[in-house]
Design an enzyme around this catalytic site. Structure first.
Site, short mmCIF file in Angstrom:
data_model
loop_
_atom_site.label_atom_id
_atom_site.label_comp_id
_atom_site.label_asym_id
_atom_site.label_seq_id
_atom_site.Cartn_x
_atom_site.Cartn_y
_atom_site.Cartn_z
N GLN A 235 0.83 -1.20 0.00
CA GLN A 235 0.00 0.00 0.00
C GLN A 235 0.87 1.25 0.00
OE1 GLN A 235 -3.24 0.15 -0.35
NE2 GLN A 235 -3.66 -2.05 -0.24
N ASP A 341 -8.97 -8.57 -2.57
CA ASP A 341 -8.43 -7.23 -2.83
C ASP A 341 -7.96 -7.20 -4.28
OD1 ASP A 341 -7.31 -4.72 -2.72
OD2 ASP A 341 -5.62 -5.30 -1.47
N CYS A 368 -10.37 -0.43 -4.90
CA CYS A 368 -9.70 0.85 -5.15
C CYS A 368 -10.31 1.58 -6.34
CB CYS A 368 -8.21 0.65 -5.36
SG CYS A 368 -7.78 -0.47 -6.71
#
Length: 416
Positions: A235, A341, A368
């Site tokens: 990240q 994810d 995202c």
């Protein structure tokens, strides 16, 4: 209005996905960056090929929004020629609180238009939460990883917005101070094409054309240390791994979690969310983390070595999930919790369909991209799941990006 036929005055009405804003000209939608709803700007039409919409570039603000501020990065400011504006800070001219309401608007619009949620759904009013420390620092100095480019003359810098033209800059205000100091902005790197500057718990490294020192780097999240490749995925925001680990942990319904079930961490990278499950529910928890990049899987195995029931599998997620559907004892996945994810494009209809067919107890989705999340939400809802919780986080201040953590449960398992 100026005489040139491609120069027009436009009134901006709202925000669109992708960091651009919406105006209308002669009945046609025009997408314009570097603006704000409510503003009137002078713009140049730059792409009029499509019948459904045109694109323009803002040249001058004629009537500014109260939320417009001096751009946090002079290299991206509107007083520069559009071709010379550095990319990567497309919301830097907007006050931070307004940035977050705009991101919430994009998320809400996506959930209604592409996710099929009713306009009065509480999830359509989800607030984008700030990240700790960002308000005090005006949303600056959060990037722990920066990718720069090198042009044919060896000059280093970011690309111009929406182009592959290298822009030389004097500073990197979104980067941490360590990354900004190490970036070779004033050097000439003849023959090179890319420069990556990475800050980890081990310090800063600079990699030219992907060449970094050998061995792993390390990151700390709570009491855990994660190893990863020097240029491997992690990240970007300095607080993101901690914040998302906490959000995923909170999103998991303990009443639906079975530590003995075949729980999954898909697109698992180096095992961050598998570790999150173990840290909440005990290190005897069964969890398989799946990642296509073999080097990341190797690190995941190391990072999860203290979790008795953990395993790390190198595989494409779509193929792995499809193989599960062919297992004889597929019913055991009904007790499972699945965390995923996916990349910015989302998991996609095929993967979502395969996951839903397993009928897991709950699915925790880290997203995202609002539109990708919305499309996958629609597919999950069509397959018998409903959105149970949703949180959104401003992990990318001064850009249009927003991160979200959504929890889905089987419709038949929801309380009446």
């Amino acid at each position: 209005m100026a005489d040139a036929p491609d120069i027009v005055d436009l009134t901006i009405t709202n925000v669109a996905h992708g960091g651009v804003f919406v105006a209308r000209h002669e009945g046609r939608v025009v997408f314009v960056p570097d603006t704000l709803p409510g503003e009137t700007v002078r713009a140049r039409l730059v792409d009029t090929r499509k019948k459904s919409f045109w694109r323009a570039e803002a040249l001058e603000v004629l009537d500014a929004s109260a939320d417009r501020v001096d751009h946090v990065w002079s290299a991206s400011a509107i007083d520069r020629d559009p071709a010379d504006r550095a990319g990567g800070a497309e919301f830097g001219h907007i006050a931070l609180p307004r940035q977050r309401t705009l991101k919430a608007d994009v998320l809400s619009d996506a959930l209604v238009r592409f996710g099929g949620l009713d306009a009065d759904s509480p999830f359509v009013r989800t607030v984008v939460e700030p990240t700790a420390g960002d308000d005090d620092g005006n949303g600056l100095h959060w990037r722990t990883r920066v990718s720069l480019h090198v042009d044919g003359e060896g000059r280093v810098g970011p690309y111009a917005a929406r182009s592959h033209r290298v822009i030389t800059v004097e500073d990197l205000p979104l980067a941490t101070s360590e990354v900004a100091a190490a970036a070779p902005l004033r050097e000439r790197l003849d023959g090179a094409t890319t420069v990556d500057v990475v800050l980890s718990a081990d310090g800063v490294l600079v990699a030219v054309d992907g060449a970094a020192r050998t061995g792993a780097v390390h990151e700390r999240v709570g009491e855990r240390t994660f190893s990863l490749e020097p240029l491997g995925f992690w990240q970007v925001h300095r607080e993101a791994a901690v914040l998302l680990s906490s959000a995923v942990s909170s999103a998991v319904d303990a009443g639906r979690f079975d530590p003995a079930a075949p729980n999954l961490d898909l697109y698992g990278g180096v095992g961050l969310f598998a570790a999150t499950l173990a840290d909440r529910f005990g290190r005897g928890v069964r969890v398989t983390t799946v990642e296509a990049e073999s080097s990341a899987t190797d690190h995941a195995a190391e990072n999860l070595s203290d979790v008795v029931g953990a395993r790390a599998v190198t595989a494409r997620v779509d193929r792995f999930v499809r193989s599960i559907g062919a297992e004889r004892d597929v019913a055991r996945y009904r007790a499972a919790t699945i965390v995923l994810d996916p990349p910015r494009s989302g998991a996609g209809t095929a993967v979502v369909g395969e996951l839903a067919a397993l009928q897991p107890a709950q699915i925790i989705y880290v997203a995202c991209d609002p539109v990708a999340l919305a499309r996958d939400t629609k597919a999950l809802r069509a397959s018998g799941y409903e959105l149970d919780s949703l949180r959104a986080f401003d992990l990318f201040p001064h850009t249009h990006h927003v991160e979200a953590v959504a929890a889905f449960t089987r419709t038949g398992d929801r309380p009446s």
